[in-house]
Every structure is written in C-alpha cells, then in structure tokens.
Design a protein around this motif. Structure first.
Motif, mmCIF file in Angstrom:
data_model
loop_
_atom_site.group_PDB
_atom_site.id
_atom_site.type_symbol
_atom_site.label_atom_id
_atom_site.label_comp_id
_atom_site.label_asym_id
_atom_site.label_seq_id
_atom_site.Cartn_x
_atom_site.Cartn_y
_atom_site.Cartn_z
ATOM 1 N N UNK A 160 52.322 56.489 29.777
ATOM 2 C CA UNK A 160 50.662 57.884 29.439
ATOM 3 C C UNK A 160 49.448 57.481 28.701
ATOM 4 N N UNK A 161 48.847 58.721 28.657
ATOM 5 C CA UNK A 161 47.361 58.453 28.219
ATOM 6 C C UNK A 161 47.821 58.144 26.450
ATOM 7 N N UNK A 162 49.091 58.407 25.894
ATOM 8 C CA UNK A 162 48.801 58.232 24.442
ATOM 9 C C UNK A 162 50.213 57.348 24.684
ATOM 10 N N UNK A 163 50.578 56.564 24.879
ATOM 11 C CA UNK A 163 51.419 55.229 25.126
ATOM 12 C C UNK A 163 50.548 54.262 25.497
ATOM 13 N N UNK A 164 49.408 54.355 26.143
ATOM 14 C CA UNK A 164 48.247 53.371 26.365
ATOM 15 C C UNK A 164 47.597 53.805 25.773
ATOM 16 N N UNK A 217 46.932 48.392 19.488
ATOM 17 C CA UNK A 217 47.708 47.227 18.865
ATOM 18 C C UNK A 217 47.523 46.160 19.246
ATOM 19 N N UNK A 218 47.086 46.305 20.859
ATOM 20 C CA UNK A 218 45.312 44.661 21.361
ATOM 21 C C UNK A 218 44.430 44.614 20.375
ATOM 22 N N UNK A 263 42.456 49.794 35.738
ATOM 23 C CA UNK A 263 42.949 48.921 35.193
ATOM 24 C C UNK A 263 42.992 48.563 33.756
ATOM 25 N N UNK A 264 44.639 48.586 33.510
ATOM 26 C CA UNK A 264 43.885 47.717 31.420
ATOM 27 C C UNK A 264 43.533 46.605 31.466
#
Length: 176
Positions: free
Chosen positions: A64-68, A74-75, A123-124
């Motif tokens: 989800x957007x929130x998880x992303x 965190x990254x 893409x992340x």
C-alpha cells in the motif's frame, strides 16, 4: 490491439502473442512507468503457464501507499529542509517539446512530465519493485492476469477536482 486493458496485454505476453518490447511499449501507453512495465513483464514471463503455479498469482494485493512510505523512511534518512522556497534552475541541452505525457517522444519532455503527472504505479528507489503511484494499491485476481487498481482518494487535479477512474480510462483511451 485496440482498446487493450493491462490484463489483456499481460495475457497476450504470457501466451507469446506479444514480445517483451511490445509489452513494455503498450503498458507504458496504458499508464505504467517503464520501470513498472519491465518488472511486470519479468514477473509475467517468469510464471508458469497456469496462474496457480506462481505464489504471486491469484488473489494477492500489492504494497500500500502507507507501507511504501514507511519503507522509504526506513531505507532513507529524511530531514527537514534547512530553508524553504526559492528556485531550482535545471539546464537542459534542448527545449522540451511538450508537456502532454501522451505525446512525449524525447527524453527531456519525459523528464519534466514525470515531475508533473503521476503514473498508476512506479518503481521503488529501494529495490526497483512496483510500488503505488496514483494507485493506493492494486489487487491481482485469482486468474493471475486481472489487476484492479485502487486510486488514491486524495488525488486531485490542479483545480482541486478529484482524480477518478474515469480520468484514468480517458487517458488510456486517448492513448489507444
């Protein structure tokens, strides 16, 4: 293919009716970023012929957007800006040709429109996997080829009007 959906295009790739290059070209025309289209093509081609053969197929939901956003925080270390406002001057070697993302054929126009318009998914920067863009998340149906994108309810146009599924369909149809 006229009026092709992403599900139909994915099925055509799986059946060998289109090659990877054609798939990516048509998927980007449908609104996916090139990176997300490439990941989807790799995922599709890596699956066995039956949708149930892949652990990612059938009834799964994307991040989800929130998880992303949590994963991004965190990254990468984010900090408050030292100052706000001001100007950014970015020099390019040629003029941009259009601000209409459906008409972009040059790198620089694509670069600028990428900052103006949102794709359904992108893409992340963490690992290159597909992540929500305009879509809050998406679901993969049990058939392994049908995707349902859930659009961010807070997404609006520059005039404050909400972005709707009809807007996305209009964009896809106008490209086709």
């Amino acid at each position: 293919m006229t009026s092709t959906t992403l599900a139909q295009l994915t099925g055509a790739l799986r059946r060998g009716e289109v090659n990877r290059r054609t798939f990516i070209k048509q998927a980007t025309a449908l609104g996916l970023s090139a990176g997300a289209a490439g990941v989807l093509a790799r995922h599709t081609l890596a699956q066995e012929a039956t949708p149930g053969a892949s652990p990612a197929a059938g009834g799964t939901t994307s991040i989800t957007r929130q998880e992303y956003n949590t994963a991004l925080r965190e990254a990468f270390t984010f900090e408050e800006p030292a100052s706000t406002g001001g100007q950014i001057i970015h020099v390019l070697t040629t003029d941009i040709r259009t601000l209409n993302p459906q008409l972009v054929t040059d790198t620089y126009s694509g670069y600028i429109t990428g900052f103006v318009y949102e794709y359904l998914a992108g893409g992340s920067p963490i690992d290159g996997t597909p992540v929500p863009g305009l879509a809050d998340y998406w679901e993969l149906a049990d058939d392994g080829v049908t995707y349902t994108f859930h659009i961010n309810e807070n997404a609006t146009w520059h005039d404050g009007n909400p972005v709707t599924a009809d807007d996305v369909i209009f964009s896809f149809d106008s490209i086709m």
